[in-house]
Enzyme design. Structure first.
Site, PDB file in Angstrom:
ATOM      1  N   ASN A 128      84.209  22.120  33.315  1.00  0.00           N
ATOM      2  CA  ASN A 128      83.918  20.740  32.916  1.00  0.00           C
ATOM      3  C   ASN A 128      82.649  20.586  32.089  1.00  0.00           C
ATOM      4  O   ASN A 128      82.318  19.466  31.682  1.00  0.00           O
ATOM      5  CB  ASN A 128      83.807  19.852  34.158  1.00  0.00           C
ATOM      6  CG  ASN A 128      85.144  19.594  34.806  1.00  0.00           C
ATOM      7  OD1 ASN A 128      86.171  19.546  34.138  1.00  0.00           O
ATOM      8  ND2 ASN A 128      85.150  19.432  36.120  1.00  0.00           N
ATOM      9  N   HIS A 179      91.004  15.544  33.683  1.00  0.00           N
ATOM     10  CA  HIS A 179      90.247  16.363  34.626  1.00  0.00           C
ATOM     11  C   HIS A 179      89.914  15.588  35.894  1.00  0.00           C
ATOM     12  O   HIS A 179      89.789  16.178  36.968  1.00  0.00           O
ATOM     13  CB  HIS A 179      88.969  16.883  33.964  1.00  0.00           C
ATOM     14  CG  HIS A 179      89.197  18.059  33.070  1.00  0.00           C
ATOM     15  ND1 HIS A 179      88.398  19.179  33.082  1.00  0.00           N
ATOM     16  CD2 HIS A 179      90.156  18.304  32.150  1.00  0.00           C
ATOM     17  CE1 HIS A 179      88.851  20.061  32.200  1.00  0.00           C
ATOM     18  NE2 HIS A 179      89.911  19.541  31.613  1.00  0.00           N
ATOM     19  N   THR A 208      96.265  17.379  20.439  1.00  0.00           N
ATOM     20  CA  THR A 208      96.275  16.942  19.049  1.00  0.00           C
ATOM     21  C   THR A 208      94.886  16.431  18.661  1.00  0.00           C
ATOM     22  O   THR A 208      94.590  16.275  17.482  1.00  0.00           O
ATOM     23  CB  THR A 208      97.318  15.833  18.830  1.00  0.00           C
ATOM     24  OG1 THR A 208      97.349  15.496  17.448  1.00  0.00           O
ATOM     25  CG2 THR A 208      96.994  14.587  19.637  1.00  0.00           C
TER      26      THR A 208
END
Length: 315
Positions: free
Chosen positions: A94, A66, A192
């Protein structure tokens, strides 16, 4: 003991490569002379934090992503809002980010040892690599030497990929940052680790259930959302382990977000998903290469940036 030896080798390789690798003014051994303990301090800080809370690994990797996708890898994600400006970290996209306290702890220790030397942007980048390794992922290094940015505005977060994009839209958005479709899928494999909030996937559970969503998994997501928009659903069955189980889930139509499942649903990216589901080593290699590339996005150099004393505010 084995892990400790691996990191000794890791650091020696960094030192040997420090003077030959260059990327946009960065280098592997950037702090060898000015703050030789920098990487060890960040690694130890991250290791302690993850031993206490393994779920922070996902947060630190996501924070790096981000940060880099908005104004480049310049720690703009760390800046607090002020009375005159709403910063990136307070954007709805966020609000679920975690791990700020880990970066603060590493910075505080570094300021004691090497005041004014190590940037917050480098700490975020390094922390993400150690988080990947601690969760069972590949060992890799990233070049250092980033400066901290002086801009952090909530409106810039519109450039983050929303969870509703399809594969073609993702290819276009990542392509604008210089990534191929293969690199985009590899980076998506960071899912993952960690969880998604119901607010990010409840659109798939309306009256017209997403046809690319397994009916049994749809029931599981519906059950999760019964606890509200902030209820959390792991991206895969091994939420704290860095592996290729995420891609196996996509093959079963068990991707949590639309932007996850589209990678298998689309003919443009399906073969890449199948390749990573079959060959974890190939995923690891492509992931680490894509992460190194991402870590060099639009870095600030010279007077374009600074070395913050406090990662949460500009000097």
């Amino acid at each position: 003991m084995v892990i400790a030896k691996l990191f000794v080798v890791f650091l020696l390789l960094q030192m040997m490569s420090g003077f030959v690798f260059r990327a946009k003014g960065l280098s592997m051994g950037y702090y060898i002379m000015s703050c030789p303990m920098a990487e060890l301090i960040v690694r130890n800080t991250v290791t302690r934090a993850l031993q206490a809370d393994p779920t922070l690994a996902a947060g630190l990797i996501r924070m790096h992503f981000h940060d880099c996708f908005i104004e480049g890898c310049d720690a703009s994600i760390l800046l607090d809002s002020t009375k005159d400006n709403t910063a990136e970290k307070d954007s709805p996209a966020n609000l679920s980010l975690r791990g700020y306290e880990v970066i603060d702890a590493a910075k505080a220790e570094l300021e004691k040892k090497c005041p004014g030397v190590v940037s917050c942007a480098d700490i975020v980048a390094m922390a993400s690599t150690y988080a990947v390794f601690a969760a069972g992922g590949p060992v890799y290094d990233i070049p250092k030497g980033r400066k901290d940015g002086r801009r952090s505005k909530i409106e810039d977060t519109r450039n983050l990929p929303p969870p509703t994009l399809n594969a073609s839209e993702l290819i276009t958005m990542f392509g604008q940052h210089g990534f191929s479709a293969q690199e985009m899928v590899a980076l998506s494999g960071a899912h993952t680790l960690g969880v998604a909030r119901c607010s990010s996937f409840k659109n798939r559970l309306s009256d017209n259930v997403d046809p690319d969503l397994d009916s049994g998994f749809a029931k599981q997501l519906t059950k999760t959302c019964s606890a509200g928009d902030n209820a959390e659903q792991p991206f895969d069955a091994t939420r704290n382990n860095f592996d290729n189980v995420y891609f196996n889930g996509l093959q079963r139509k068990a991707g949590v977000l639309s932007s996850d499942q589209t990678l298998f649903a689309s003919a443009k990216t399906r073969n890449i998903v199948n390749g990573y589901a079959f060959n974890q080593a190939m995923f690891f290699l492509d992931f680490q290469q894509a992460m190194v590339k991402m870590s060099t996005l639009d870095v600030k150099e010279g007077s374009k940036g600074e070395i913050r004393t406090n990662c949460r505010k500009m000097n």
